[in-house]
Write an enzyme that holds these catalytic residues in place. Structure first.
Site, PDB file in Angstrom:
ATOM      1  N   ASP A  54       0.611  -1.244  -0.157  1.00 39.77           N
ATOM      2  CA  ASP A  54      -0.025  -0.112  -0.055  1.00 39.77           C
ATOM      3  C   ASP A  54       0.862   1.183  -0.024  1.00 39.77           C
ATOM      4  OD1 ASP A  54      -2.783   1.018   0.392  1.00 39.77           O
ATOM      5  OD2 ASP A  54      -1.655   1.989   2.257  1.00 39.77           O
ATOM      6  N   GLU A  97      14.677 -15.376  -0.204  1.00 37.92           N
ATOM      7  CA  GLU A  97      14.857 -16.500   0.527  1.00 37.92           C
ATOM      8  C   GLU A  97      13.796 -17.325   0.490  1.00 37.92           C
ATOM      9  OE1 GLU A  97      15.560 -15.501   4.857  1.00 37.92           O
ATOM     10  OE2 GLU A  97      16.901 -13.788   4.067  1.00 37.92           O
TER      11      GLU A  97
HETATM   12  C1  NOJ Z   1      -4.470   2.899  -0.890  1.00 32.95           C
HETATM   13  C2  NOJ Z   1      -5.782   2.020  -0.463  1.00 32.95           C
HETATM   14  O1  NOJ Z   1      -5.962   1.464  -1.657  1.00 32.95           O
HETATM   15  C3  NOJ Z   1      -6.656   2.868  -0.113  1.00 32.95           C
HETATM   16  O2  NOJ Z   1      -7.976   2.172   0.088  1.00 32.95           O
HETATM   17  C4  NOJ Z   1      -6.448   3.402   1.292  1.00 32.95           C
HETATM   18  O3  NOJ Z   1      -7.425   4.430   1.555  1.00 32.95           O
HETATM   19  C5  NOJ Z   1      -5.133   4.091   1.005  1.00 32.95           C
HETATM   20  N1  NOJ Z   1      -4.085   3.586   0.110  1.00 32.95           N
HETATM   21  C6  NOJ Z   1      -4.483   4.605   2.473  1.00 32.95           C
HETATM   22  O4  NOJ Z   1      -4.067   3.354   2.928  1.00 32.95           O
END
Ligand code: NOJ
Length: 610
Positions: A233, A282
């Site tokens: 993310d 790994e």
């Molecule tokens: C991207 C994620 O896909 C989204 O749903 C989220 O709100 C933001 N990152 C923050 O984590």
């Protein structure tokens, strides 16, 4: 993070047992180069216990559906312990499953069951920020200014005579300032902390070694449990420019994805991913099956995204440029070429995606004017949107590389654009005063069967966490199964053809064929076979010239083309010309047509074998 907070398995993890990755289904180490990866949004996929919220046992019970659909891997959005301020992207404990979704044992069961079915499992890792209920952050607040734990986040004194102004001019992606002021333990106004997203999501300080150590440990935790990889993310956000400089420009959201920003895509992120790659390597399986990482990286150019995919970094990155491209032949051709060139230059596969849990579903986007962007509240032209969505999936699955599907797109689900404000939960909707943040519309629970909500999403009874539309009975998995004209059967056929034909899947190139304006036609070749994809993106039927010997395999539309007899789909049925093609029943090679210049219907894609 305190270990005591985290959960523990009550039995050996799946990676330590006979059904570990790769032992059931010996396959290529680089399985991910052409994998079709299905995104499960756990809140909304299947509710095992009837509380209206999807959960891990629900997902496990539905895995056979995904195996039969024909995907290779499942990516699950976060199911970690979380107060759910941003639907789980605010993680309080990276080693625990939130009770709302189940237990760590349930996660382990899910991984085992998936592997037994030959499916890989990718989990979401959220390293840019955590929850304000994370142990480190709670203690940092509690201990006050000077606490060493504050150094693991971005705490700063405010500007202005009394520190009443934020430390810099950065704006939150969800609206409003990216800083929130704290209250000191003695009740006086205190320092500010940085959160690129909601205030409940404080950003980690990746200059601090403890943050690095912690995430290396979290990676190992989930790898030990048997997961096949991670979706990272905000992979472009971890490192901030030294000194956290002002941007000098308001409405910064409009710059995202095009301009260099001091909080995104800083060169320092790459060293982090080189370290993670060494850990992933790994853990390769006994036959060399790789564990992978896919970056959610919004970068100013596709070339900058490719830097995350150099051979010693991550494996894939989402192709948001592709997702954001409207239904326009020239624009699509350009983004396809740019993607293949940029990813090919670093030896990485291109990836393709049309929808996810953050954008309006493409069956709705394609029925609306492109200027509306990816956050929409308009239902648009439903029939047109679906027709284009069906054509778009044949285009996408014909491209070289790996493809991402978002749950429910195989049912042709539209976005739910008319959710009442009072049921909405997207934090950005509230921070933007209802003018943005319409992500709940693509998060409505999946209809599986039956005539009324919850349509088999969970046991009958209570309402699902977001209400399902009354009109969704006809869109359920049960309603579409066996109907050759349904979108679900189109996906099943397309994925079956993709598995069967060696021209599809991995590869780095397409050969464009001459085609009239507004039509895309390209060829893919493999030893012993050739494949052509034609897509008419105009609103009129168009005559297209095909290589001699082309035989229709699959069409996205019922009125697909004039003068072409159906070729595959159901070997036993002699479908009339103009009828649905390539849907329903086993896909066979059944040469029918030769040397043609068919007229392809508007907004229709057709696959051909040569
Ligand atoms: C991207 C994620 O896909 C989204 O749903 C989220 O709100 C933001 N990152 C923050 O984590």
């Amino acid at each position: 993070m305190k270990e005591a907070m985290s959960q523990h398995l009550t039995h050996a993890p799946s990676s330590a047992t006979a059904d570990a990755v790769g032992e059931v289904d010996a396959e290529r180490g680089d399985w991910w180069r052409d994998a079709v990866i299905y995104q499960v949004y756990p809140r909304s996929f299947a509710d095992g216990n009837g509380d209206g919220m999807g959960d891990l046992p629900g997902v496990t019970a539905r895995l056979p559906y995904l195996r039969d659909l024909g995907v290779d891997a499942v990516w699950l959005s976060p199911f970690y312990a979380s107060p759910q301020a941003d639907a789980g992207y605010d993680v309080a404990d990276y080693r625990a499953v939130d009770p709302m979704f189940g237990t760590l044992n349930d996660a382990d069961d899910l991984i085992r069951a998936a592997h037994a079915l030959g499916l890989k499992v990718i989990v979401d890792l959220v390293p840019n920020h955590c929850s304000d209920q994370h142990e480190w952050f709670k203690r940092a607040l509690h201990e006050g200014p000077g606490s060493p734990l504050r150094e693991r986040f971005h705490f700063r004194p405010g500007k202005g005579a009394a520190g009443e102004l934020p430390p810099n001019d950065w704006e939150s992606i969800f609206g409003g300032p990216a800083w929130t002021r704290t209250v000191n333990p003695d009740g006086t106004p205190g320092e500010w902390y940085l959160h690129l997203f909601a205030p409940e999501q404080p950003d980690f300080n990746w200059d601090h070694p403890a943050v690095h150590d912690e995430f290396r440990s979290v990676l190992r935790f989930w790898l030990d449990l048997g997961t096949d990889g991670f979706r990272i993310d905000v992979a472009h956000g971890l490192v901030k420019a030294a000194g956290l400089p002002d941007i000098g420009h308001a409405e910064q959201l409009s710059l995202l994805g095009t301009a260099a920003m001091p909080y995104f895509d800083q060169d320092g992120v790459h060293e982090i991913y080189r370290g993670w790659r060494r850990i992933l390597d790994e853990y390769a399986g006994p036959a060399g099956e790789e564990r992978i990482a896919v970056a959610e990286a919004w970068t100013p150019t596709i070339e900058r995204a490719a830097l995350y995919l150099r051979p010693d970094e991550l494996h894939q990155a989402f192709n948001f440029e592709y997702l954001s491209t409207s239904w326009d032949a020239a624009a699509l051709r350009k983004v396809i070429d740019t993607s293949l060139t940029a990813m090919g230059a670093v030896g990485a596969p291109a990836t393709w995606v049309l929808s996810n849990h953050d954008v309006t579903r493409h069956a709705t986007r394609f029925g609306n004017p492109p200027e509306l962007g990816t956050q929409q509240r308009e239902p648009g032209d439903r029939e047109l949107g679906l027709r284009r969505a069906r054509a778009a999936i044949l285009l996408m699955l014909a491209l070289p590389g790996s493809a991402y599907l978002y749950q429910g797109e195989e049912l042709g689900l539209p976005d739910v654009t008319d959710l009442p404000d009072e049921v909405r939960q997207d934090p950005s909707f509230f921070r933007a005063a209802g003018q943005d943040g319409f992500r709940d519309g693509c998060r409505v629970p999946i209809p599986w069967s039956g005539d009324e909500p919850p349509y088999g999403f969970g046991p009958a009874g209570g309402p699902s966490w977001l209400p399902q539309p009354k009109s969704w009975a006809a869109l359920s998995v049960a309603a579409q199964t066996g109907d050759p004209a349904s979108t679900l059967e189109l996906y099943r056929s397309a994925l079956a053809v993709r598995r069967q034909r060696q021209e599809l899947g991995a590869g780095t190139a397409v050969t464009w064929l001459d085609a009239p304006e507004g039509v895309l036609a390209f060829r893919r070749d493999a030893p012993g076979g050739g494949f052509v994809c034609t897509v008419n993106l105009t609103s009129e039927p168009v005559r297209v010239r095909l290589p001699a010997g082309s035989r229709a395999l699959l069409s996205s539309g019922a009125d697909y083309a004039e003068g072409v007899r159906p070729a595959v789909a159901d070997a036993t049925a002699d479908r009339p010309a103009g009828g649905p093609l390539g849907v329903g029943g086993p896909v066979t090679d059944n040469p029918v047509h030769d040397g043609i210049e068919p007229v392809i219907a508007a907004d229709t894609a057709i696959w051909w074998a040569i």
